[in-house]
Design a protein around this motif. Structure first.
Motif, PDB file in Angstrom:
ATOM      1  N   THR A  63     -34.239  -8.989   5.223  1.00 35.06           N
ATOM      2  CA  THR A  63     -33.105  -8.316   5.863  1.00 35.06           C
ATOM      3  C   THR A  63     -32.319  -7.493   4.856  1.00 35.06           C
ATOM      4  O   THR A  63     -31.993  -6.335   5.094  1.00 35.06           O
ATOM      5  CB  THR A  63     -32.188  -9.357   6.537  1.00 35.06           C
ATOM      6  N   ARG A  64     -32.036  -8.084   3.709  1.00 34.78           N
ATOM      7  CA  ARG A  64     -31.239  -7.406   2.682  1.00 34.78           C
ATOM      8  C   ARG A  64     -32.004  -6.219   2.103  1.00 34.78           C
ATOM      9  O   ARG A  64     -31.419  -5.159   1.865  1.00 34.78           O
ATOM     10  CB  ARG A  64     -30.867  -8.397   1.581  1.00 34.78           C
ATOM     11  N   ALA A  65     -33.280  -6.379   1.878  1.00 36.09           N
ATOM     12  CA  ALA A  65     -34.076  -5.267   1.357  1.00 36.09           C
ATOM     13  C   ALA A  65     -34.082  -4.108   2.343  1.00 36.09           C
ATOM     14  O   ALA A  65     -34.026  -2.945   1.942  1.00 36.09           O
ATOM     15  CB  ALA A  65     -35.496  -5.723   1.040  1.00 36.09           C
ATOM     16  N   SER A  66     -34.131  -4.423   3.628  1.00 36.23           N
ATOM     17  CA  SER A  66     -34.091  -3.369   4.647  1.00 36.23           C
ATOM     18  C   SER A  66     -32.771  -2.607   4.575  1.00 36.23           C
ATOM     19  O   SER A  66     -32.729  -1.391   4.751  1.00 36.23           O
ATOM     20  CB  SER A  66     -34.281  -3.961   6.044  1.00 36.23           C
ATOM     21  N   GLU A  67     -31.680  -3.326   4.288  1.00 32.98           N
ATOM     22  CA  GLU A  67     -30.368  -2.692   4.169  1.00 32.98           C
ATOM     23  C   GLU A  67     -30.275  -1.828   2.908  1.00 32.98           C
ATOM     24  O   GLU A  67     -29.600  -0.812   2.898  1.00 32.98           O
ATOM     25  CB  GLU A  67     -29.268  -3.759   4.125  1.00 32.98           C
ATOM     26  N   LEU A  68     -30.945  -2.251   1.835  1.00 35.17           N
ATOM     27  CA  LEU A  68     -30.818  -1.584   0.539  1.00 35.17           C
ATOM     28  C   LEU A  68     -31.926  -0.568   0.249  1.00 35.17           C
ATOM     29  O   LEU A  68     -31.882   0.094  -0.781  1.00 35.17           O
ATOM     30  CB  LEU A  68     -30.806  -2.633  -0.589  1.00 35.17           C
ATOM     31  N   ALA A  69     -32.910  -0.447   1.124  1.00 33.07           N
ATOM     32  CA  ALA A  69     -34.091   0.375   0.835  1.00 33.07           C
ATOM     33  C   ALA A  69     -33.752   1.823   0.508  1.00 33.07           C
ATOM     34  O   ALA A  69     -34.241   2.367  -0.470  1.00 33.07           O
ATOM     35  CB  ALA A  69     -35.083   0.325   1.989  1.00 33.07           C
ATOM     36  N   GLY A  70     -32.942   2.451   1.304  1.00 38.47           N
ATOM     37  CA  GLY A  70     -32.635   3.858   1.060  1.00 38.47           C
ATOM     38  C   GLY A  70     -33.791   4.746   1.472  1.00 38.47           C
ATOM     39  O   GLY A  70     -34.928   4.301   1.595  1.00 38.47           O
ATOM     40  N   PRO A  71     -33.499   6.028   1.688  1.00 40.06           N
ATOM     41  CA  PRO A  71     -34.522   6.955   2.191  1.00 40.06           C
ATOM     42  C   PRO A  71     -35.735   7.106   1.276  1.00 40.06           C
ATOM     43  O   PRO A  71     -36.850   7.274   1.745  1.00 40.06           O
ATOM     44  CB  PRO A  71     -33.788   8.286   2.334  1.00 40.06           C
ATOM     45  N   GLU A  72     -35.537   7.014  -0.042  1.00 40.38           N
ATOM     46  CA  GLU A  72     -36.652   7.193  -0.970  1.00 40.38           C
ATOM     47  C   GLU A  72     -37.652   6.044  -0.911  1.00 40.38           C
ATOM     48  O   GLU A  72     -38.800   6.182  -1.314  1.00 40.38           O
ATOM     49  CB  GLU A  72     -36.149   7.388  -2.412  1.00 40.38           C
ATOM     50  N   ASP A 117     -37.964   4.050   2.049  1.00 42.40           N
ATOM     51  CA  ASP A 117     -38.092   3.647   3.440  1.00 42.40           C
ATOM     52  C   ASP A 117     -39.542   3.488   3.899  1.00 42.40           C
ATOM     53  O   ASP A 117     -39.900   2.478   4.493  1.00 42.40           O
ATOM     54  CB  ASP A 117     -37.347   4.620   4.352  1.00 42.40           C
ATOM     55  N   ALA A 118     -40.381   4.461   3.629  1.00 39.88           N
ATOM     56  CA  ALA A 118     -41.771   4.405   4.104  1.00 39.88           C
ATOM     57  C   ALA A 118     -42.528   3.249   3.456  1.00 39.88           C
ATOM     58  O   ALA A 118     -43.220   2.489   4.138  1.00 39.88           O
ATOM     59  CB  ALA A 118     -42.481   5.723   3.826  1.00 39.88           C
ATOM     60  N   ASN A 119     -42.391   3.101   2.137  1.00 41.53           N
ATOM     61  CA  ASN A 119     -43.072   1.995   1.454  1.00 41.53           C
ATOM     62  C   ASN A 119     -42.567   0.643   1.931  1.00 41.53           C
ATOM     63  O   ASN A 119     -43.345  -0.292   2.115  1.00 41.53           O
ATOM     64  CB  ASN A 119     -42.894   2.106  -0.072  1.00 41.53           C
ATOM     65  N   TRP A 120     -41.247   0.534   2.104  1.00 41.67           N
ATOM     66  CA  TRP A 120     -40.679  -0.741   2.540  1.00 41.67           C
ATOM     67  C   TRP A 120     -41.138  -1.072   3.960  1.00 41.67           C
ATOM     68  O   TRP A 120     -41.478  -2.208   4.256  1.00 41.67           O
ATOM     69  CB  TRP A 120     -39.156  -0.739   2.460  1.00 41.67           C
TER      70      TRP A 120
END
Length: 105
Positions: free
Chosen positions: A66-75, A77-80
């Motif tokens: 959940t936290r990683a999804s919040e912190l991923a950022g556009p750069e 996003d696709a990898n996450w």
């Protein structure tokens, strides 16, 4: 002296607080690596049953995702999105399904 179960519980609670920190959040890459390291042993025909075998472990992994999804950022996003999807897919597999799944590189 604390039992192993009590020690693990305390560690998992502490890690959860670190992951949820608002003032000093962990780096996205750190959270991404956590998910990858949990998945790695399970990509060769196993499931995540051991890693997620206790409620506190499963809750911590949920907090990390959940936290990683919040912190991923556009750069990131696709990898996450790909990593998160692979993790969730692997988490749903039963032992017989996992043995038949193709190995990821």
């Amino acid at each position: 002296m604390a039992t192993l179960k009590e020690s693990e519980q305390a560690l998992l609670e502490t890690l959860s607080m670190v992951v949820n920190s608002v003032d000093n959040p962990p780096a996205f890459n750190t959270l991404q690596l956590c998910v990858q390291h949990v998945m790695t042993p399970h990509l060769r025909g196993n499931t995540l049953n051991t890693a997620l075998s206790t409620k506190p472990r499963a809750e911590l992994i949920n907090v990390i995702i959940t936290r990683a999804s919040e912190l991923a950022g556009p750069e990131n996003d696709a990898n996450w999105t790909t990593l998160r999807g692979a993790f969730l897919h692997l988490a749903k597999l039963q032992p017989t399904d996992a043995a038949a799944a193709p190995a990821s590189s």
